[in-house]
Motif scaffolding. Sequence first.
Motif, PDB file in Angstrom:
ATOM      1  N   UNK A 101       0.854  -1.184   0.000  1.00 23.80           N
ATOM      2  CA  UNK A 101       0.000   0.000   0.000  1.00 23.80           C
ATOM      3  C   UNK A 101       0.895   1.241   0.000  1.00 23.80           C
ATOM      4  N   UNK A 102       0.711   2.096  -0.988  1.00 21.88           N
ATOM      5  CA  UNK A 102       1.551   3.286  -1.150  1.00 21.88           C
ATOM      6  C   UNK A 102       0.734   4.533  -0.819  1.00 21.88           C
ATOM      7  N   UNK A 103       1.143   5.251   0.221  1.00 16.07           N
ATOM      8  CA  UNK A 103       0.375   6.433   0.645  1.00 16.07           C
ATOM      9  C   UNK A 103      -1.120   6.133   0.552  1.00 16.07           C
ATOM     10  N   UNK A 104      -1.582   5.104   1.256  1.00 18.24           N
ATOM     11  CA  UNK A 104      -2.911   4.559   0.979  1.00 18.24           C
ATOM     12  C   UNK A 104      -4.052   5.458   1.426  1.00 18.24           C
ATOM     13  N   UNK A 105      -5.191   5.290   0.719  1.00 22.67           N
ATOM     14  CA  UNK A 105      -6.413   5.943   1.168  1.00 22.67           C
ATOM     15  C   UNK A 105      -6.865   5.284   2.473  1.00 22.67           C
ATOM     16  N   UNK A 106      -7.877   5.845   3.100  1.00 22.81           N
ATOM     17  CA  UNK A 106      -8.282   5.401   4.439  1.00 22.81           C
ATOM     18  C   UNK A 106      -8.678   3.929   4.454  1.00 22.81           C
ATOM     19  N   UNK A 107      -9.430   3.499   3.459  1.00 22.62           N
ATOM     20  CA  UNK A 107      -9.898   2.108   3.436  1.00 22.62           C
ATOM     21  C   UNK A 107      -8.756   1.137   3.189  1.00 22.62           C
ATOM     22  N   UNK A 108      -7.845   1.490   2.293  1.00 21.73           N
ATOM     23  CA  UNK A 108      -6.723   0.594   2.026  1.00 21.73           C
ATOM     24  C   UNK A 108      -5.767   0.570   3.209  1.00 21.73           C
ATOM     25  N   UNK A 109      -5.581   1.691   3.879  1.00 27.89           N
ATOM     26  CA  UNK A 109      -4.722   1.726   5.061  1.00 27.89           C
ATOM     27  C   UNK A 109      -5.277   0.808   6.147  1.00 27.89           C
ATOM     28  N   UNK A 110      -6.600   0.808   6.302  1.00 29.88           N
ATOM     29  CA  UNK A 110      -7.224  -0.061   7.301  1.00 29.88           C
ATOM     30  C   UNK A 110      -7.032  -1.528   6.934  1.00 29.88           C
ATOM     31  N   UNK A 111      -7.166  -1.838   5.643  1.00 26.06           N
ATOM     32  CA  UNK A 111      -6.954  -3.222   5.187  1.00 26.06           C
ATOM     33  C   UNK A 111      -5.511  -3.649   5.432  1.00 26.06           C
ATOM     34  N   UNK A 112      -4.563  -2.791   5.101  1.00 28.40           N
ATOM     35  CA  UNK A 112      -3.148  -3.125   5.286  1.00 28.40           C
ATOM     36  C   UNK A 112      -2.829  -3.356   6.757  1.00 28.40           C
ATOM     37  N   UNK A 113      -3.373  -2.519   7.626  1.00 22.79           N
ATOM     38  CA  UNK A 113      -3.131  -2.676   9.056  1.00 22.79           C
ATOM     39  C   UNK A 113      -3.736  -3.975   9.577  1.00 22.79           C
ATOM     40  N   UNK A 114      -4.949  -4.287   9.131  1.00 22.25           N
ATOM     41  CA  UNK A 114      -5.637  -5.494   9.589  1.00 22.25           C
ATOM     42  C   UNK A 114      -4.905  -6.761   9.165  1.00 22.25           C
ATOM     43  N   UNK A 115      -4.320  -6.724   7.958  1.00 18.38           N
ATOM     44  CA  UNK A 115      -3.704  -7.935   7.410  1.00 18.38           C
ATOM     45  C   UNK A 115      -2.178  -7.923   7.502  1.00 18.38           C
ATOM     46  N   UNK A 116      -1.607  -6.932   8.157  1.00 16.92           N
ATOM     47  CA  UNK A 116      -0.168  -6.890   8.348  1.00 16.92           C
ATOM     48  C   UNK A 116       0.616  -6.690   7.075  1.00 16.92           C
ATOM     49  N   UNK A 117       0.045  -5.943   6.127  1.00 17.27           N
ATOM     50  CA  UNK A 117       0.718  -5.704   4.854  1.00 17.27           C
ATOM     51  C   UNK A 117       1.544  -4.409   4.922  1.00 17.27           C
ATOM     52  N   UNK A 118       2.639  -4.342   4.161  1.00 13.79           N
ATOM     53  CA  UNK A 118       3.512  -3.160   4.243  1.00 13.79           C
ATOM     54  C   UNK A 118       2.868  -1.914   3.667  1.00 13.79           C
ATOM     55  N   UNK A 119       3.242  -0.784   4.255  1.00 16.21           N
ATOM     56  CA  UNK A 119       2.798   0.535   3.776  1.00 16.21           C
ATOM     57  C   UNK A 119       4.048   1.344   3.439  1.00 16.21           C
ATOM     58  N   UNK A 120       4.038   1.931   2.267  1.00 17.67           N
ATOM     59  CA  UNK A 120       5.183   2.702   1.776  1.00 17.67           C
ATOM     60  C   UNK A 120       4.780   4.154   1.583  1.00 17.67           C
ATOM     61  N   UNK A 121       5.644   5.072   2.002  1.00 19.04           N
ATOM     62  CA  UNK A 121       5.359   6.507   1.831  1.00 19.04           C
ATOM     63  C   UNK A 121       6.332   7.066   0.788  1.00 19.04           C
ATOM     64  N   UNK A 122       5.795   7.586  -0.299  1.00 13.83           N
ATOM     65  CA  UNK A 122       6.623   8.177  -1.352  1.00 13.83           C
ATOM     66  C   UNK A 122       6.495   9.691  -1.414  1.00 13.83           C
ATOM     67  N   UNK A 123       5.518  10.255  -0.696  1.00 16.80           N
ATOM     68  CA  UNK A 123       5.309  11.694  -0.741  1.00 16.80           C
ATOM     69  C   UNK A 123       5.622  12.315   0.616  1.00 16.80           C
TER      70      UNK A 123
END
Length: 222
Positions: free
Chosen positions: A200-222
């Motif tokens: 998930x790259x600079x994710x929107x609110x729903x994708x950020x919640x999904x990534x947190x729930x499933x332990x998926x990485x989040x990347x910040x490019x901005x």
Amino acid sequence: MAKKKLTLFDLDHTLLTGDSDVLWCDFLIRRGILDRAEFSARNADMETRYKAGTVRVREFTEFYVSTLAGRSPEEWEPLRREFLDVEIVPRIPDAARELVEQHLASADLVAMTTATNRYITELTARHLRIEHLIASEPEVVGGRFTGRTSGTLNMREGKVVRLHSWLASRESSIASFEVTAFSDSINDLPLLLAADRPVAVDPDEKLAAWAAEHGQPVLRLR
């Protein structure tokens, strides 16, 4: 034997700070090519409902493809190049460029996959040195854009359908690869679920919640 690598990049709000469709519409309004009273509010509404994941796929895609109607690709070319230079290139963060270069250097296969139509995005892909582009296809009849789309739209589940079709055209399949997919949007959840490594790259609110729930990485490019 280790699998080959396939890296998939979404474009808008992932490698780009902004949405190509929305920026294109605003660009044409400022140039006086689209009527502000007719298109400005609809453009903002499409962007809002896309971010919420509630806009209908065909409604969204064909609204933006309709802006091309009546002209040939050659007639649009000067504006398309100006759009790239003025609106797109300044909105590509250095970190996004570096990420693409990293995967071009190490991955066997790199592709950009975007809901935005091919005509608007192919120069962006070339600018980033990404050879392979999977995008929604604007229909051309008699050498002119009709304002309609052709084939499966490259959005939501359509991104997975188009990915399989593209790989099949290369006499390959997704099973042959270790797949990494980068996206910012809940609209791309089907694509991310099809990948071995969803990011998930600079994710929107729903994708950020999904990534947190499933332990998926989040990347910040901005």
